[in-house]
Scaffold this motif. Structure first.
Motif, PDB file in Angstrom:
ATOM      1  N   ALA A  10      -1.388   2.922  -9.659  1.00 28.02           N
ATOM      2  CA  ALA A  10      -1.029   2.898  -8.238  1.00 28.02           C
ATOM      3  C   ALA A  10      -2.259   3.044  -7.350  1.00 28.02           C
ATOM      4  O   ALA A  10      -2.385   2.357  -6.322  1.00 28.02           O
ATOM      5  CB  ALA A  10      -0.024   4.016  -7.944  1.00 28.02           C
ATOM      6  N   LEU A  62       2.833   9.592  -5.946  1.00 28.29           N
ATOM      7  CA  LEU A  62       3.643  10.815  -5.882  1.00 28.29           C
ATOM      8  C   LEU A  62       4.620  10.883  -7.043  1.00 28.29           C
ATOM      9  O   LEU A  62       4.821  11.946  -7.647  1.00 28.29           O
ATOM     10  CB  LEU A  62       4.403  10.860  -4.552  1.00 28.29           C
ATOM     11  N   PHE A  63       5.215   9.744  -7.383  1.00 34.33           N
ATOM     12  CA  PHE A  63       6.146   9.702  -8.513  1.00 34.33           C
ATOM     13  C   PHE A  63       5.445  10.118  -9.808  1.00 34.33           C
ATOM     14  O   PHE A  63       5.981  10.899 -10.599  1.00 34.33           O
ATOM     15  CB  PHE A  63       6.708   8.281  -8.641  1.00 34.33           C
ATOM     16  N   GLN A  68      -0.130   6.954 -11.920  1.00 39.10           N
ATOM     17  CA  GLN A  68      -1.019   7.342 -10.829  1.00 39.10           C
ATOM     18  C   GLN A  68      -2.265   6.465 -10.785  1.00 39.10           C
ATOM     19  O   GLN A  68      -2.680   5.998  -9.710  1.00 39.10           O
ATOM     20  CB  GLN A  68      -1.434   8.803 -10.997  1.00 39.10           C
ATOM     21  N   TYR A  79       0.836  -1.202   0.000  1.00 29.55           N
ATOM     22  CA  TYR A  79       0.000   0.000   0.000  1.00 29.55           C
ATOM     23  C   TYR A  79       0.875   1.258   0.000  1.00 29.55           C
ATOM     24  O   TYR A  79       0.634   2.207  -0.749  1.00 29.55           O
ATOM     25  CB  TYR A  79      -0.925  -0.015   1.208  1.00 29.55           C
ATOM     26  N   LEU A  80       1.918   1.260   0.842  1.00 33.26           N
ATOM     27  CA  LEU A  80       2.798   2.428   0.922  1.00 33.26           C
ATOM     28  C   LEU A  80       3.595   2.606  -0.365  1.00 33.26           C
ATOM     29  O   LEU A  80       3.813   3.732  -0.823  1.00 33.26           O
ATOM     30  CB  LEU A  80       3.743   2.287   2.121  1.00 33.26           C
ATOM     31  N   ALA A  81       4.037   1.486  -0.947  1.00 33.01           N
ATOM     32  CA  ALA A  81       4.769   1.578  -2.214  1.00 33.01           C
ATOM     33  C   ALA A  81       3.885   2.162  -3.310  1.00 33.01           C
ATOM     34  O   ALA A  81       4.329   2.978  -4.127  1.00 33.01           O
ATOM     35  CB  ALA A  81       5.285   0.191  -2.614  1.00 33.01           C
ATOM     36  N   GLY A 126       1.388   4.184  -2.798  1.00 33.24           N
ATOM     37  CA  GLY A 126       1.267   5.611  -2.497  1.00 33.24           C
ATOM     38  C   GLY A 126       2.463   6.392  -2.999  1.00 33.24           C
ATOM     39  O   GLY A 126       2.326   7.506  -3.524  1.00 33.24           O
ATOM     40  N   GLY A 127       3.656   5.810  -2.852  1.00 32.47           N
ATOM     41  CA  GLY A 127       4.853   6.457  -3.386  1.00 32.47           C
ATOM     42  C   GLY A 127       4.807   6.564  -4.905  1.00 32.47           C
ATOM     43  O   GLY A 127       5.260   7.556  -5.483  1.00 32.47           O
ATOM     44  N   ALA A 128       4.247   5.549  -5.560  1.00 31.37           N
ATOM     45  CA  ALA A 128       4.124   5.584  -7.019  1.00 31.37           C
ATOM     46  C   ALA A 128       3.175   6.698  -7.460  1.00 31.37           C
ATOM     47  O   ALA A 128       3.376   7.310  -8.511  1.00 31.37           O
ATOM     48  CB  ALA A 128       3.643   4.231  -7.532  1.00 31.37           C
TER      49      ALA A 128
END
Length: 278
Positions: free
Chosen positions: A97, A77-78, A94, A69-71, A73-75
């Motif tokens: 992700a 933002l990327f 986006q 889930y956190l990864a 979320g980082g994607a």
């Protein structure tokens, strides 16, 4: 001049939104990226279901799902910070992700029982809300399609053949509410059709396979709720055409009552058969 270039770009974007979905897919640049993101979503859904059937990894499932889930979320933002010339890539990342985030929450709720329904609903609401905001701010139909499509297909991709139908239809209700909200600001027919086909397609399929008369009180309110939601979406689509209010979405206008009638007929027919047997 610059104004002419901006006008051409705007006209092109409008033409793309008005084109059929299949035509937009083939004519838009970077369609291989979109195909790759679709395959990624399918693969992650299969992985989540496989993880539910295997127990050989020593890392706790809660840690694995939380990390996924956190990864994702980082994607998100990327993808948000991609330059303008890589807009299609950023939007696809986006959307994919956000879809992974929704699938992870659904798997934690339905496959593993790691989240209580209230917590899962709050996380889903926050994730769906983020997707709506990002899609509207960036005027990105494909972002909305990827995120909502992954959400609608999450129960299918992660299905173990068991689970609560209330959770399933409640999850679909949340996604449909998000599509309704988007319809207030954008006339994205492809998104409306995706929601309609998923809701009624899965609803009719589930009813044919799993419905029992004892489920009537918990299923009928969802059927009625979906009916009103898609009526509202159809009305909003017509109103968003401004002076062209004669433009309607025939699929929703005619398909919604037909689909609802099929579902209600199945519910009532099962109840009548039970009454005769009694």
């Amino acid at each position: 001049g610059l104004d002419d270039a901006e006008q051409v770009s705007s006209d092109r974007a409008t033409a793309q939104r008005e084109a059929p979905l299949w035509q937009s897919w083939l004519t838009l640049e970077n369609w291989p990226i979109k195909l790759g993101m679709l395959l990624l979503l399918i693969g992650i859904g299969a992985l989540l279901r496989w993880m539910a059937m295997q127990g050989w990894l020593t890392v706790p499932i809660s840690v694995r799902l939380g990390g996924l889930y956190l990864a994702a979320g980082g994607a998100v933002l990327f993808g948000m910070f991609q330059p303008a010339e890589r807009r299609a890539f950023g939007l696809s990342v986006q959307g994919a992700a956000l879809g992974v985030m929704l699938m992870t929450i659904y798997a934690a709720l339905r496959l593993y029982g790691l989240l209580d329904p209230g917590t899962a609903f709050a996380l889903m609401l926050a994730t769906v809300g983020l997707g709506v905001v990002l899609a509207l701010r960036q005027d990105a139909l494909w972002l909305a399609l990827f995120a909502s499509g992954a959400g609608y297909f999450a129960p299918i991709l992660t299905s173990s053949g068991q689970g609560s139908h209330v959770q399933l239809f409640g999850f679909y209700g949340l996604l449909t509410a998000a599509v309704t909200g988007i319809a207030m600001f954008r006339r994205w027919r492809a998104l409306n059709l995706l929601a309609f086909l998923c809701v009624y397609g899965v609803g009719i399929s589930w009813g044919a396979r799993f419905y029992q008369p004892a489920y009537f009180d918990s299923v009928a309110p969802f059927v009625v709720g979906y009916f009103f939601a898609f009526v509202v979406i159809a009305v909003l689509y017509a109103l968003k055409h401004g002076s062209r209010n004669d433009v309607v979405d025939g699929t929703l206008v005619f398909g919604t009552p037909v689909g609802t009638a099929v579902l209600l007929a199945g519910l009532l027919d099962s109840d009548q058969q039970l009454a005769v047997a009694a």
